[in-house]
Design a protein around this motif. Sequence first.
Motif, short mmCIF file in Angstrom:
data_model
loop_
_atom_site.label_atom_id
_atom_site.label_comp_id
_atom_site.label_asym_id
_atom_site.label_seq_id
_atom_site.Cartn_x
_atom_site.Cartn_y
_atom_site.Cartn_z
N PHE A 1 0.84 -1.20 0.00
CA PHE A 1 0.00 0.00 0.00
C PHE A 1 0.88 1.25 0.00
N ASN A 2 2.06 1.18 -0.63
CA ASN A 2 3.02 2.30 -0.63
C ASN A 2 3.46 2.67 0.80
N VAL A 3 3.44 1.70 1.69
CA VAL A 3 3.89 1.90 3.07
C VAL A 3 5.17 1.09 3.26
N ASP A 4 6.19 1.73 3.78
CA ASP A 4 7.46 1.07 4.02
C ASP A 4 7.44 0.47 5.43
N PHE A 5 7.12 -0.82 5.51
CA PHE A 5 6.99 -1.48 6.81
C PHE A 5 8.36 -1.75 7.44
N ASP A 6 8.40 -1.70 8.76
CA ASP A 6 9.56 -2.21 9.50
C ASP A 6 9.46 -3.73 9.51
N VAL A 7 10.58 -4.41 9.17
CA VAL A 7 10.54 -5.86 8.98
C VAL A 7 11.72 -6.55 9.63
N ALA A 8 11.43 -7.65 10.34
CA ALA A 8 12.48 -8.58 10.75
C ALA A 8 12.67 -9.53 9.57
N VAL A 9 13.81 -9.38 8.88
CA VAL A 9 14.00 -10.03 7.58
C VAL A 9 14.54 -11.45 7.75
N ILE A 10 13.79 -12.41 7.23
CA ILE A 10 14.18 -13.83 7.30
C ILE A 10 15.44 -14.05 6.47
N PRO A 11 16.47 -14.71 7.03
CA PRO A 11 17.74 -14.90 6.30
C PRO A 11 17.67 -16.05 5.30
N GLU A 12 16.82 -15.92 4.31
CA GLU A 12 16.52 -17.03 3.40
C GLU A 12 17.74 -17.45 2.58
#
Length: 358
Positions: free
Chosen positions: A295-306
Motif C-alpha cells: 500500500f506504498n507503506v514502508d513497513f519495518d521488517v524482521a528479515v528472514i535470512p533465506e
Amino acid sequence: MIVSQEHIAERLGLSQRAVSMALSGHRGVSETTRQKVVEAAGRLGYRPHSFARSTLNGRTGCFALVLSTDSPSSMLPALMLAGMQQAVEAENRHLIVATLPDEKLTATGFVPKILRELAADGLLINYNAHIPQRMIELIERHEIPAVWLNVRREFDCAFPDDEQAGLLATEKLIARGHRRIAYVDYNNDLDDLGAHYSAKDRQAGYARAMLAAGLAPRRIGQKRIALARNMMADLRQALEGSDRPTNRPTNRPTALICYSARDSRAAYLVASELRLKVPGELSILRFGSGPFDDFNVDFDVAVIPESDVGRSAARMLTARLTTGQPQLSVSLPFRFHQGQTIASPEIPFVSSSLEASS
C-alpha cells in the motif's frame, strides 16, 4: 561430433592422462601445458563427461533438492533457492529438483535407493511443516547423507533463529517506549503440533522479552478465525477502544508484532478504518522477506535470512559428505529493515485548560 579427452590429446600430441590431469587441475602437469589443454578444450567444444567421472570416484557431482507435492509443507522462497544454487555452483556441483509425494518418501523400498534414482550424492530436504515421522526414520536408518532446510533439528540442518528474532523485535518496541505490545498471528493455531516451528518460536521470543520487561504478553488471532473470514472483524475489535470523545486512555495496543505480511496488511487496513495514525498511534513490525512496501507503506521488517539458509545448507551437505559425520545444525540471525511503521507512542491526549477546569 562429441569431443573427448582423446581428441584433445591427439590434437596436442599429449597423452590422455596428461590431458585429464590438466583439465582436473592436477599439479602433475606444468602451467604451460595446462593452459594449452584448457584453450584447446574450449576451442574444440569439449564438455566434461560427468557420468564417466562418477564411475571413477563414486560421486555424481549433484545434490538433489527434495520437495513435497504438498506445497504448504515445502514452501521454497526464491532467495533460499538462489542461496543454494550459489553455494552448489561455487563447489562445481549441480542442483537438481525432485518433487515427490509423501507416499513415495515414506515407502520402505524407495528411500534406500533415492540417491540412485535421483543420481545425487546427497539430499537437501525442504520439507518444513507436518513432516512425516516415517520419512525421518527411514532417512536416519539408512544413513542417507541429507541436510534439512528451515526446520529445527540438532544435526544436519540450517534454519532461521526465529525465537531470537521475536525477542529482538519486541525489545526494539519496548526501547521506543511501548508497553502495550500485542503479537498477531492469523496463520497458525496454537494447538497445531505439526505447524512450522516459527509459529511457536517467534511468539516465544516475544513473550520472553515482554515478561523480562515486566509486561503482559497478548496474542491476537488464530488460523481458524481467518478461515472463517472473521479476521478483519477480530482485528477491529482488538484495536477499537481509544475513547476519543472523552479522551480516556484504554488498553488498546500501541504496537503490533505480526507473524506475516498478510497480518501486517490487515492490521494497517483496520488501523486506517479506525483512523489510527501509523506509526503515531499504532506501530507495526512484521516478519518477512520482502518487498517491504505494501500500500506504498514502508513497513519495518524482521528479515528472514533465506539466502543464508540456502547457502549454509549446501555447504553443510558438502561437509557431511567429506567427513562422513553428522554436522551440528546452524541457526541464522535475522536482520532488521528500518521502515516507517515504528515510532514512540504518542500521548493519548493533552487536556485543554477548559477540560481541566470542567
